[in-house]
Design a protein around this motif. Structure first.
Motif, PDB file in Angstrom:
ATOM      1  N   ILE A  47       0.946  -1.294  -0.009  1.00 54.83           N
ATOM      2  CA  ILE A  47       0.106  -0.167   0.097  1.00 54.83           C
ATOM      3  C   ILE A  47       0.932   1.228   0.001  1.00 54.83           C
ATOM      4  N   THR A  48       0.212   2.339  -0.174  1.00 51.52           N
ATOM      5  CA  THR A  48       1.209   3.516  -0.299  1.00 51.52           C
ATOM      6  C   THR A  48       1.006   4.430   0.807  1.00 51.52           C
ATOM      7  N   PRO A  49       2.212   5.192   1.115  1.00 51.90           N
ATOM      8  CA  PRO A  49       2.220   6.027   2.202  1.00 51.90           C
ATOM      9  C   PRO A  49       1.091   7.134   1.850  1.00 51.90           C
ATOM     10  N   LEU A  50       0.610   7.622   0.720  1.00 53.75           N
ATOM     11  CA  LEU A  50      -0.219   8.441   0.225  1.00 53.75           C
ATOM     12  C   LEU A  50      -1.552   8.127   0.878  1.00 53.75           C
ATOM     13  N   ALA A  51      -1.941   6.854   0.833  1.00 53.07           N
ATOM     14  CA  ALA A  51      -3.340   6.186   0.923  1.00 53.07           C
ATOM     15  C   ALA A  51      -3.122   6.248   2.515  1.00 53.07           C
ATOM     16  N   ALA A  52      -2.213   5.705   3.370  1.00 50.90           N
ATOM     17  CA  ALA A  52      -2.324   5.531   4.570  1.00 50.90           C
ATOM     18  C   ALA A  52      -2.179   6.991   5.157  1.00 50.90           C
ATOM     19  N   ALA A  54      -3.337   9.616   3.636  1.00 47.72           N
ATOM     20  CA  ALA A  54      -4.872  10.589   3.597  1.00 47.72           C
ATOM     21  C   ALA A  54      -5.743  10.127   4.707  1.00 47.72           C
ATOM     22  N   LEU A  55      -5.811   8.713   5.017  1.00 46.72           N
ATOM     23  CA  LEU A  55      -6.586   8.154   5.883  1.00 46.72           C
ATOM     24  C   LEU A  55      -6.160   8.687   7.555  1.00 46.72           C
ATOM     25  N   ALA A  56      -5.076   8.867   7.793  1.00 44.37           N
ATOM     26  CA  ALA A  56      -4.693   9.359   9.136  1.00 44.37           C
ATOM     27  C   ALA A  56      -4.603  10.701   9.294  1.00 44.37           C
ATOM     28  N   ALA A  57      -4.826  11.260   8.115  1.00 39.97           N
ATOM     29  CA  ALA A  57      -4.716  12.810   8.013  1.00 39.97           C
ATOM     30  C   ALA A  57      -3.409  13.440   8.551  1.00 39.97           C
ATOM     31  N   ASP A  58      -2.143  12.807   8.228  1.00 36.48           N
ATOM     32  CA  ASP A  58      -0.838  13.132   8.810  1.00 36.48           C
ATOM     33  C   ASP A  58       0.018  12.479   7.894  1.00 36.48           C
ATOM     34  N   LYS A  59       1.284  13.128   7.980  1.00 36.96           N
ATOM     35  CA  LYS A  59       2.447  12.519   7.164  1.00 36.96           C
ATOM     36  C   LYS A  59       2.589  11.160   7.793  1.00 36.96           C
ATOM     37  N   VAL A  60       3.151  10.353   6.727  1.00 42.36           N
ATOM     38  CA  VAL A  60       3.554   9.052   7.196  1.00 42.36           C
ATOM     39  C   VAL A  60       5.151   8.782   7.150  1.00 42.36           C
ATOM     40  N   PHE A  61       5.539   8.028   8.314  1.00 43.50           N
ATOM     41  CA  PHE A  61       7.132   8.236   8.189  1.00 43.50           C
ATOM     42  C   PHE A  61       7.615   6.770   7.818  1.00 43.50           C
ATOM     43  N   THR A  62       8.668   6.855   7.190  1.00 45.72           N
ATOM     44  CA  THR A  62       9.030   5.698   6.478  1.00 45.72           C
ATOM     45  C   THR A  62      10.650   5.520   6.556  1.00 45.72           C
ATOM     46  N   ASP A  63      11.454   6.587   6.660  1.00 43.32           N
ATOM     47  CA  ASP A  63      12.778   6.419   6.924  1.00 43.32           C
ATOM     48  C   ASP A  63      13.422   6.845   7.875  1.00 43.32           C
ATOM     49  N   LEU A  64      14.334   5.887   8.315  1.00 42.84           N
ATOM     50  CA  LEU A  64      15.139   6.405   9.795  1.00 42.84           C
ATOM     51  C   LEU A  64      15.981   7.396   9.340  1.00 42.84           C
ATOM     52  N   PHE A  65      16.508   7.346   8.004  1.00 43.95           N
ATOM     53  CA  PHE A  65      17.698   8.478   7.823  1.00 43.95           C
ATOM     54  C   PHE A  65      17.326   9.817   7.174  1.00 43.95           C
ATOM     55  N   SER A  66      15.848  10.043   7.297  1.00 46.42           N
ATOM     56  CA  SER A  66      15.387  11.164   6.406  1.00 46.42           C
ATOM     57  C   SER A  66      15.844  12.437   7.409  1.00 46.42           C
ATOM     58  N   ARG A  67      16.604  13.371   6.860  1.00 48.85           N
ATOM     59  CA  ARG A  67      17.058  14.495   7.610  1.00 48.85           C
ATOM     60  C   ARG A  67      15.825  15.324   8.020  1.00 48.85           C
ATOM     61  N   GLU A  68      14.922  15.445   7.086  1.00 51.69           N
ATOM     62  CA  GLU A  68      13.885  16.337   7.480  1.00 51.69           C
ATOM     63  C   GLU A  68      12.969  15.778   8.377  1.00 51.69           C
ATOM     64  N   ASP A  69      12.734  14.234   8.367  1.00 53.38           N
ATOM     65  CA  ASP A  69      11.891  13.842   9.604  1.00 53.38           C
ATOM     66  C   ASP A  69      12.742  13.895  10.692  1.00 53.38           C
ATOM     67  N   GLU A  70      13.985  13.444  10.747  1.00 52.07           N
ATOM     68  CA  GLU A  70      14.644  13.478  12.153  1.00 52.07           C
ATOM     69  C   GLU A  70      14.831  14.767  12.647  1.00 52.07           C
ATOM     70  N   HIS A  71      14.867  15.952  11.757  1.00 48.77           N
ATOM     71  CA  HIS A  71      14.733  17.055  12.323  1.00 48.77           C
ATOM     72  C   HIS A  71      13.555  17.651  13.007  1.00 48.77           C
ATOM     73  N   ASP A  72      12.427  17.229  12.290  1.00 55.47           N
ATOM     74  CA  ASP A  72      10.975  17.869  12.763  1.00 55.47           C
ATOM     75  C   ASP A  72      10.604  16.876  13.854  1.00 55.47           C
ATOM     76  N   VAL A  73      10.779  15.479  13.801  1.00 57.91           N
ATOM     77  CA  VAL A  73      10.229  14.642  14.832  1.00 57.91           C
ATOM     78  C   VAL A  73      11.231  13.750  15.403  1.00 57.91           C
ATOM     79  N   GLY A  74      11.933  13.125  14.792  1.00 59.72           N
ATOM     80  CA  GLY A  74      12.915  12.138  15.142  1.00 59.72           C
ATOM     81  C   GLY A  74      12.378  10.870  15.507  1.00 59.72           C
TER      82      GLY A  74
END
Ligand code: C5P
Length: 406
Positions: A47-52, A54-74
């Motif tokens: 399934i795609t992160p887009l579908a999940a 959209a239903l969660a009404a939130d960003k979906v996290f997929t990557d441990l090494f995403s700089r952006e995500d680690e910076h935002d949430v971690g």
């Protein structure tokens, strides 16, 4: 059941059951939860992160090494900013990683960093579930305090494969989660329930028997759902091939008479739910020797006598439970027959279903039921037997509470 204001972190693993997680997100949000989603690389093949998202009404996290995500949430905050974690579907691979504390991807790192309750809903091929490596991992995870729901018995996505390995239905997962989280919301705690399930086998001789068709799936699921709501449940099961449900005391019997005795022994109880497909008749003589086929005499005549009607006996018992529920499996005049049964059996509720062979209810995984009470008939939409069980358990808890209020 409410998950109001609860923050749920859903980790979606890479199995075909991932598609059910889209519905799980909806079910969790419908109950007031905020849902954050992590998807493994494998999950994104299904399934795609887009579908999940959209239903969660939130960003979906997929990557441990995403700089952006680690910076935002971690990953440490992802692990802590939640009230519980659900891993669904938990593949054999994901459970092996969890059991060994592997933290090489985002799901693994978050699970290792978290001190929140974790609920795991496994889904895999029955051979993988039965493998000693998986058994070891499940034991380790249980010792670590991880909770499990399922897997259930049933058909697999692979053609012609069946066994234990299906992911539990979203509603059952949502129920299990809410009972873990509020622990308190146990409307049936301190209550006793007795449930019958499966068929009975009535011996003709040591090798032959008379039986009804019944997989036991609906009765077993009801016993488990009542236990989820805190009831102390005795399940009296005829011969079935499905496993005993967790958290329930299961008594195994063969015949209607043995089932009747076991039900008597389980009384007094607050709730009785008689789901078993009890054979109405048994042979008068139960031959101790195998009846021989003798061409000269033709087939033997079987004289049948009536079996005890367990539901009717419980409905009119001196220790009658406050709530007595029966089932009516009918192939025609479903409602009219159920209404008649309500009075005749002394039941408070008859759960009626249409078991015409083309509906596939018998031995199948889905059910559409009608709730027949003295107040009228309610038609429920078709859903999985576990979902039907969860909703029935809720209904029974509500009815018991109002019966007790008088
Ligand atoms: O009369 P009938 O078999 O259609 O009724 C079905 C209901 O009665 C089910 O709840 C079943 O478990 C219960 N029953 C029973 N003992 C029997 C026959 C039926 O408890 N001998």
């Amino acid at each position: 059941m409410s998950l109001n204001a609860k923050r749920i972190l859903l980790i979606i693993g890479g199995g075909i059951a991932a598609y059910k997680c889209l519905d799980l997100i909806r079910r969790l949000r419908e109950r007031g939860a905020a849902v954050r989603v992590i998807m493994t690389a494998g999950a994104q093949e299904f399934i795609t992160p887009l579908a999940a998202g959209a239903l969660a009404a939130d960003k979906v996290f997929t990557d441990l090494f995403s700089r952006e995500d680690e910076h935002d949430v971690g990953h440490i905050r992802l692990a802590r900013d939640c009230d519980a974690i659900v891993v669904a579907p938990a593949t054999a691979d994901l459970m092996a990683k969890m059991a060994n504390g592997l933290a090489g991807d985002l799901a693994g790192a978050v699970l290792l960093a978290s001190d929140r309750p974790v609920l795991v809903a496994p889904a895999m091929n029955p051979a993988m579930w039965a493998h000693p490596a998986t058994r070891r991992n499940v034991e380790t995870l249980k010792r670590d305090g991880v909770r499990f729901i399922g897997p259930e018995a049933g058909e697999m996505a692979e053609r012609n494969e069946a066994g234990v390995g299906r992911m539990s239905e979203p509603l059952a997962i949502a129920e299990a989660l809410s009972s873990i989280l509020d622990g308190g919301e146990k409307p049936l705690s301190g209550k006793r329930a007795v449930v019958t399930s499966g068929p009975t086998h009535e011996p003709i001789d040591p090798v032959r028997y008379i039986a009804n068709r019944s997989s036991g799936r609906q009765g077993h699921a009801i016993a488990a759902a009542l236990a989820q709501l805190g009831a102390d449940v005795t399940l009296i099961s005829g011969p079935v091939t499905i496993p005993d449900p967790d958290g329930v005391a299961t008594v195994h019997v063969e015949t209607a008479r043995a089932m009747m005795e076991a039900v008597e022994a389980a009384l007094p109880a607050d709730i009785a739910v008689m789901v078993a497909a009890v054979a109405d008749w048994r042979t008068e003589a139960d031959s101790r020797q195998k009846i021989k086929k003798q061409a000269s005499e033709g087939p033997p005549a079987l004289t049948l006598v009536e079996n005890p009607d367990i539901l009717k006996a419980v409905g009119h018992h001196r220790q009658r439970p406050a709530l007595v529920v029966g089932f009516a499996a009918e192939t025609e005049n479903v409602i009219a027959n159920a209404e008649a049964k309500l009075a005749r059996k002394g039941a408070d509720i008859i759960v009626a279903n249409d078991v015409q062979p083309e509906k596939g209810v018998m031995g199948g995984l889905r059910n559409a039921v009608h709730i027949v009470t003295a107040d009228g008939v309610e038609d429920w939409p078709e859903s999985g037997k576990e979902e039907v069980a969860a909703q029935l358990a809720r209904l029974f808890a509500d009815r018991l509470a109002s019966a007790e209020k008088g």
